[in-house]
Scaffold this active site. Sequence first.
Site, PDB file in Angstrom:
ATOM      1  N   PHE A  67      44.535   2.004  54.538  1.00 60.57           N
ATOM      2  CA  PHE A  67      44.524   1.465  55.727  1.00 60.57           C
ATOM      3  C   PHE A  67      43.237   0.535  55.593  1.00 60.57           C
ATOM      4  O   PHE A  67      41.991   1.308  55.373  1.00 60.57           O
ATOM      5  CB  PHE A  67      44.458   2.156  56.744  1.00 60.57           C
ATOM      6  CG  PHE A  67      44.127   1.648  58.295  1.00 60.57           C
ATOM      7  CD1 PHE A  67      44.974   0.840  59.004  1.00 60.57           C
ATOM      8  CD2 PHE A  67      42.999   1.553  58.483  1.00 60.57           C
ATOM      9  CE1 PHE A  67      44.903   0.186  59.934  1.00 60.57           C
ATOM     10  CE2 PHE A  67      42.730   0.984  59.948  1.00 60.57           C
ATOM     11  CZ  PHE A  67      43.616   0.126  60.702  1.00 60.57           C
ATOM     12  N   SER A  74      30.517  -0.754  51.382  1.00 56.16           N
ATOM     13  CA  SER A  74      31.345   0.171  52.355  1.00 56.16           C
ATOM     14  C   SER A  74      30.607   0.999  53.041  1.00 56.16           C
ATOM     15  O   SER A  74      31.081   1.457  54.215  1.00 56.16           O
ATOM     16  CB  SER A  74      32.299   0.625  51.226  1.00 56.16           C
ATOM     17  OG  SER A  74      33.274  -0.208  50.642  1.00 56.16           O
ATOM     18  N   ALA A 112      38.258  -4.708  58.898  1.00 64.48           N
ATOM     19  CA  ALA A 112      36.847  -5.054  58.911  1.00 64.48           C
ATOM     20  C   ALA A 112      36.085  -4.228  59.804  1.00 64.48           C
ATOM     21  O   ALA A 112      36.373  -4.476  60.992  1.00 64.48           O
ATOM     22  CB  ALA A 112      36.941  -6.417  59.232  1.00 64.48           C
ATOM     23  N   HIS A 128      40.030  -0.368  47.615  1.00 63.87           N
ATOM     24  CA  HIS A 128      39.295  -0.052  48.903  1.00 63.87           C
ATOM     25  C   HIS A 128      39.724   1.576  49.290  1.00 63.87           C
ATOM     26  O   HIS A 128      40.613   2.145  48.921  1.00 63.87           O
ATOM     27  CB  HIS A 128      39.893  -0.715  50.047  1.00 63.87           C
ATOM     28  CG  HIS A 128      39.486  -2.083  49.970  1.00 63.87           C
ATOM     29  ND1 HIS A 128      38.458  -2.572  50.704  1.00 63.87           N
ATOM     30  CD2 HIS A 128      39.559  -3.421  49.409  1.00 63.87           C
ATOM     31  CE1 HIS A 128      38.083  -3.882  50.990  1.00 63.87           C
ATOM     32  NE2 HIS A 128      38.810  -4.425  49.711  1.00 63.87           N
ATOM     33  N   PRO A 129      38.385   2.059  49.680  1.00 61.43           N
ATOM     34  CA  PRO A 129      38.471   3.697  49.951  1.00 61.43           C
ATOM     35  C   PRO A 129      38.942   3.811  51.415  1.00 61.43           C
ATOM     36  O   PRO A 129      39.297   2.809  52.123  1.00 61.43           O
ATOM     37  CB  PRO A 129      37.068   3.843  50.106  1.00 61.43           C
ATOM     38  CG  PRO A 129      36.211   2.569  50.515  1.00 61.43           C
ATOM     39  CD  PRO A 129      37.050   1.587  49.753  1.00 61.43           C
ATOM     40  N   GLU A 159      29.205  -0.605  56.207  1.00 62.56           N
ATOM     41  CA  GLU A 159      30.383  -1.127  56.732  1.00 62.56           C
ATOM     42  C   GLU A 159      30.803   0.176  57.604  1.00 62.56           C
ATOM     43  O   GLU A 159      31.161  -0.059  59.085  1.00 62.56           O
ATOM     44  CB  GLU A 159      31.326  -1.794  56.096  1.00 62.56           C
ATOM     45  CG  GLU A 159      30.695  -3.207  55.571  1.00 62.56           C
ATOM     46  CD  GLU A 159      31.553  -3.512  54.402  1.00 62.56           C
ATOM     47  OE1 GLU A 159      31.372  -4.728  53.878  1.00 62.56           O
ATOM     48  OE2 GLU A 159      32.577  -3.055  53.884  1.00 62.56           O
ATOM     49  N   GLN A 160      31.170   1.094  57.128  1.00 58.20           N
ATOM     50  CA  GLN A 160      31.535   2.207  57.723  1.00 58.20           C
ATOM     51  C   GLN A 160      30.581   2.772  58.950  1.00 58.20           C
ATOM     52  O   GLN A 160      31.039   3.411  59.929  1.00 58.20           O
ATOM     53  CB  GLN A 160      32.090   3.438  56.678  1.00 58.20           C
ATOM     54  CG  GLN A 160      33.382   2.817  55.966  1.00 58.20           C
ATOM     55  CD  GLN A 160      34.203   3.866  55.299  1.00 58.20           C
ATOM     56  OE1 GLN A 160      34.169   5.221  55.968  1.00 58.20           O
ATOM     57  NE2 GLN A 160      35.039   3.474  54.363  1.00 58.20           N
TER      58      GLN A 160
END
Length: 470
Positions: A422, A387, A425, A370-371, A390-391
Amino acid sequence: MRYSRDLRGYGEEPPKVSWPNNAKIAVQFVVNYEEGGENCILHGDNQSEAFLSEIVGAANWQNMRHMNMESIYEYGARAGFWRVKRLFDEFKIKPTVYGVATALARNPEQTCAMVEAGWEMACHGLKWIEYKDFSKEEERAHMAQAIQLHKEITGSRPLGWYTGRSSINTLDLVAEEGGFEYASDAYADDLPYWQNCDGREQLIVPYTLDSNDMRFAIAGGFNCGDQFFTYLKDSFDALYQEGCEGFPKMLSIGLHCRLIGRAGRIMALRRFMEYASSKVDVWFPTRLEIALHWKKNHPPYAYQRPSAIEKQDFIAKFGGIFEHSAWIAERAFASELGYAHDTAVGLHHAMVRVFRGASYDERLKVLLAHPDLAGKIAAAGKLTKESTSEQKSAGLGMLSDDERALFTKLNTDYQAKHGFPFIIAARDNNKASILQKFQTRFASDSAVEFEEACKQVERIAQLRLTELLP
């Protein structure tokens, strides 16, 4: 490995059904006409009948006629049928007939009366015998003969099918034949549903063995009319209440002329008809009317079912659900997938089992894949499509220089302490809540934080699947 049974159905919330005239319940009667189609030496069978009669513990007599059994079936044709027909005529209700083709052929007066009364004439097979040991070819041949005989007798082909004593091939053969609006060899629901039968979508209008007078003829069943009436009334009341709550259903009621047609039982049916008819918003359709309504208002929902696609396509579509960890999709594909896994909840369950069953090192690799949130990979535009979306949804796509510097420091400090990024969701949060949870979780024990990070990975996977599947 694939599991062919559908144990999920409509899930927790069934479809919002709108029966005609906003009826709260569809009450559907079936008259099984089998008299003259049952096992009998005179019909070319090698044994007598032993099913659904007044004879307790009846057994098949091999190569012999059973005169008592035959006379019980004869009662259904000679007396029971006419008593039942008079009752339906009185209440102006048209039932569906499950007509065994050879039985209809041997009962021309009764068959003509059904047709003239406008009853729906569905097909109940060529003979009222067990088909479980038939080959697919033999059963197909019997089905073709039944359809042809039915057309000759009634003047039109049947549009509904119910074998009753069916085989593993029955529903596939109905779908293959292609001319049936519905099949009823199932007891799986209170609503019609679509079933994929050997690559064809077949509408199933499920039948019943509980709201059925056959329970007068089995051990532990009904032993008086009051029990039958009470059971039908309770079934009606429960489903009617669900209809009042916005989820209308259908109540199927199965009848046999040699059983309900007896004088000691017919009054129970009369009392139920009086009761159901006294309620408002009750629909008394044939099964064909239900099927046509369902096909118009609830056509099959076509989508690529995860349990039905090839491995390479499965991995291509779901390999990114767990970030850069296609091995989870690969192992899930190798598990016992079935209809229950063709939804977001179901496939998530299968993939999460793989993730939870993996070793610590394997799960750690998933976390490391995960980034960072709003980190260098994001700044370089090299996040995965999932991702990135989501971000952005959490407001991390547009940060000030100070905010970016803060996120960089938090990411660095968190990974230095816990050994993995870290993970949260993002779709469940916004920029402010993420910053707050960064502070809280940084202080946690690393073992506790590892488990929390895994839970967040599972939640991210769930949200991703929700965008792809019903």
